[in-house]
Write an enzyme that holds these catalytic residues in place. Structure first.
Site, PDB file in Angstrom:
ATOM      1  N   SER A 297       0.332 -18.588  -9.958  1.00 30.75           N
ATOM      2  CA  SER A 297      -0.959 -17.957 -10.231  1.00 30.75           C
ATOM      3  C   SER A 297      -0.836 -16.494 -10.642  1.00 30.75           C
ATOM      4  O   SER A 297      -1.740 -15.959 -11.288  1.00 30.75           O
ATOM      5  CB  SER A 297      -1.868 -18.066  -9.008  1.00 30.75           C
ATOM      6  OG  SER A 297      -1.266 -17.456  -7.888  1.00 30.75           O
TER       7      SER A 297
ATOM      8  N   ASP B 180      -5.132  -9.186  -1.344  1.00 29.87           N
ATOM      9  CA  ASP B 180      -3.984  -9.850  -0.719  1.00 29.87           C
ATOM     10  C   ASP B 180      -2.661  -9.172  -1.037  1.00 29.87           C
ATOM     11  O   ASP B 180      -1.625  -9.539  -0.504  1.00 29.87           O
ATOM     12  CB  ASP B 180      -3.930 -11.319  -1.110  1.00 29.87           C
ATOM     13  CG  ASP B 180      -3.740 -11.535  -2.611  1.00 29.87           C
ATOM     14  OD1 ASP B 180      -3.634 -10.531  -3.340  1.00 29.87           O
ATOM     15  OD2 ASP B 180      -3.715 -12.696  -3.040  1.00 29.87           O
TER      16      ASP B 180
ATOM     17  N   HIS C 155      -1.972 -10.875  -5.981  1.00 32.02           N
ATOM     18  CA  HIS C 155      -2.619 -11.233  -7.242  1.00 32.02           C
ATOM     19  C   HIS C 155      -3.140  -9.994  -7.955  1.00 32.02           C
ATOM     20  O   HIS C 155      -3.408  -8.967  -7.322  1.00 32.02           O
ATOM     21  CB  HIS C 155      -3.727 -12.248  -6.980  1.00 32.02           C
ATOM     22  CG  HIS C 155      -3.183 -13.553  -6.506  1.00 32.02           C
ATOM     23  ND1 HIS C 155      -2.945 -13.817  -5.172  1.00 32.02           N
ATOM     24  CD2 HIS C 155      -2.772 -14.653  -7.184  1.00 32.02           C
ATOM     25  CE1 HIS C 155      -2.435 -15.033  -5.052  1.00 32.02           C
ATOM     26  NE2 HIS C 155      -2.313 -15.557  -6.248  1.00 32.02           N
TER      27      HIS C 155
END
Length: 612
Positions: free
Chosen positions: A467, A589, A592
């Site tokens: 991702s 987080d 990302h």
């Protein structure tokens, strides 16, 4: 071990409390992500072996005395010894969450139920909850899987041992049957474990961890504590001391050098470590051992006696006092407070709950518990209230200290086991979940109309990742028109070879390859070498290292660096260094990418591919 009434001819062995102390301190260091204790998880293996030894030693002694094992009495003593302290801890943690984080409490209902009924390890396995690779805030009860294994052992082992004792009269044969069980458990761990993947299944499983308990049990048959005499020769004493000292040094060295991603652990290494622990246990149990006397010194004995309560309390304290809700951001001042509070709560638990209940409330509260205890009866209630208030207030203030004023949703990789994911959690429970497509996302370039006449000069570039690569994909398409991006949320390195084979079969694999993997967990050097060997015809391979505030970050980056140097067509894109101290690059987080980070990431990759 504290002697309990009716459990056979047991004696107090202070050296084993010293070993307990080292083990629980190693576990605490591991849970606090201390860099010099990456193998602190081995402390749990030590506890298992010790439990197997002590419990079997008691049961065999009872059998030899009465020719029977009192199941009801044994189980009741286990209940009195273990349950009250745990249920108090659960009540305090539940009350804290109810007051300050009710959404999180609702999501942890399964944890509370499975912990209370002692099947938490299997609950975690069935729900595919990783012990090692987790992005969301972990459960403050996540350490209690090991207590579940021990309770399952306490429930089943007396029955199995009775059968063995009834039909096996010789000590050697009894040991052989026990060790066969240990061997079967060791083989089960090796067969179920998939190298390079998340090892949580074999780490949690009763079937795959029973060998440590059974190795301890076999030691109890061969080395019963009641038969050991202090009257031995000086030469024998010296041999014991050398074995014990060397074994302790080896345990400490392995805690320092081992990590949870070492595949040797799951291919017999943990079993060998249990054998090492058994050797040390044998020495520390012997009354003539000078190493045992040293390990039974007052500070270690004090911690060891309270090791169970310290194990219960340390993890909730760590998790609930960390602003991020995880234990991966080490802060020295906060760590000292967490350790002090854990020790205080453990002392209160031992003094006010465990010891009075174990003794059946027959002892006056003013009696000092074994070892030093600063808590007098008249102060117990006040200190208990003060400790609870400190726990609640410090945890609440720490949790909110660094919370951003305007949090934004963060997409989080959670399917680290390769399962297809749909809805993923976010860092703040008040923000709706983000839905991610399940299938891999091949991204073909869509040039703007004014650029339609330009050739796709980068059609030979294939990027494979997770991702984080998807975060940068729109910007990569602008800088490298023609690039083919195959990204999937939660992808891990062990899945990359299959992706490469599929792209080759479809004729979509270019001659310049980008590999961005490691966000979701570590991998072995062997796996990376296999992947790079399959790409030996590529003109250029770029491996992107990772910045992820989790325990596997340094392991991933060192493995990439080591293996990349072996291949002439391979180089590293150092995203870890390029993103240092760039908090604005990242979502909450820390992994990302926000727009600024995605643009910087794409620019750096473009520059690396073009040789600039």
């Amino acid at each position: 071990m504290i002697k309990e009434q009716g459990e056979g001819k047991s004696r107090y062995m202070p050296g084993l409390d010293g070993l307990r102390a080292i083990s629980v301190l190693a576990v605490i260091a591991y849970h606090m992500n201390v860099s010099w204790a990456p193998g602190g998880l081995l402390g749990v293996a030590v506890f298992f072996t010790l439990s197997g030894y002590l419990i079997t030693d008691q049961l065999v002694a009872q059998w030899q005395t009465a020719k029977r094992i009192d199941f009801a009495g044994f189980w009741m003593r286990r209940i009195r010894r273990l349950m009250p302290a745990m249920f108090v801890m659960l009540a305090v943690v539940g009350a804290w969450l109810l007051l300050f984080d009710p959404e999180r409490l609702a999501s942890l209902q399964g944890d509370f139920v499975s912990v209370s009924l002692y099947f938490n390890n299997w609950w975690l396995i069935f729900h595919q909850v990783s012990y090692f690779e987790s992005f969301g805030p972990p459960s403050p009860l996540g350490h209690l899987w090991s207590i579940a294994i021990e309770e399952q052992f306490y429930l089943i082992w007396p029955i199995l041992l009775t059968v063995l004792l009834r039909f096996t009269k010789q000590r050697g044969k009894l040991m052989m049957f026990i060790l066969l069980g240990a061997a079967a458990s060791t083989v089960a761990m090796a067969m179920i474990y998939v190298p390079g993947s998340d090892p949580s299944r074999v780490y949690y499983g009763t079937d795959t961890r029973a060998f440590a308990l059974l190795i301890g049990a076999a030691l109890a048959v061969a080395w019963p504590s009641r038969s050991l005499s202090a009257a031995i020769s000086d030469k024998s004493r010296l041999v014991f001391d050398i074995l014990g000292g060397a074994g302790l040094l080896a345990i400490v060295w392995l805690i320092w050098k081992t990590n949870e991603y070492d595949s040797l652990l799951y291919n017999g290494g943990l079993a060998l470590f249990s054998v090492l622990t058994a050797v040390v246990t044998a020495v520390l149990a012997h009354p003539a051992s000078r190493v045992a006397k040293a390990m039974g010194c007052r500070p270690l004995r004090w911690i060891g006696v309270r090791s169970y309560s310290l194990y219960l309390w340390h993890f909730p304290v760590i998790i609930l006092m960390n602003p991020s809700g995880i234990a991966d951001d080490v802060h020295a001042g906060r760590a000292l407070v967490q350790i002090a509070l854990s020790l205080l709560l453990a002392a209160l638990s031992w003094t006010c709950i465990e010891e009075p209940i174990r003794r059946g409330f027959r002892s006056p509260f003013r009696e000092k518990i074994q070892g030093w205890s600063p808590f007098q009866y008249r102060n117990k209630r006040a200190v208990s209230a003060l400790a609870l208030m400190l726990f609640l207030i410090s945890g609440y203030s720490s949790l909110n200290a660094d919370r951003p004023a305007d949090p934004s949703p963060a997409i989080i990789d959670t399917s680290s086991n390769g399962q297809e994911g749909t809805t993923l959690p976010v860092t703040d429970p008040g923000i709706p979940a983000v839905v991610i497509p399940e299938a891999p996302i091949p991204m073909e370039p869509q040039p703007k109309s004014e650029e339609s006449s330009k050739p796709a000069t980068n059609a030979g570039i294939t990027a494979i990742g997770d991702s984080v690569l998807l975060d940068a994909a729109p910007h990569l398409e602008k800088l490298l028109p023609g690039i083919m991006i195959d990204g999937k949320v939660g992808r891990q390195m062990y899945q990359a070879l299959d992706v490469v084979d599929q792209l080759k079969a479809e004729g979509k694999l270019g001659d310049r390859i980008v590999i961005e993997l490691g966000t979701n967990g570590a991998f072995s050097s062997k796996q990376l070498r296999e992947l790079l060997s399959s790409l030996q015809d590529a003109r250029k391979i770029v491996l992107i290292n990772t910045r992820v505030p989790r325990k596997w970050q340094d392991t991933v980056n060192s493995t990439l660096e080591e293996v990349a140097n072996e291949y002439a067509n391979t180089e590293i894109m150092d995203w870890y260094s390029a993103s240092k101290n760039k908090q604005t690059y990242f979502a909450d987080d820390g992994v990302h990418l926000k727009r600024e980070g995605a643009e910087s990431y794409a620019f750096l990759l473009s520059k690396t591919l073009q040789g600039g």
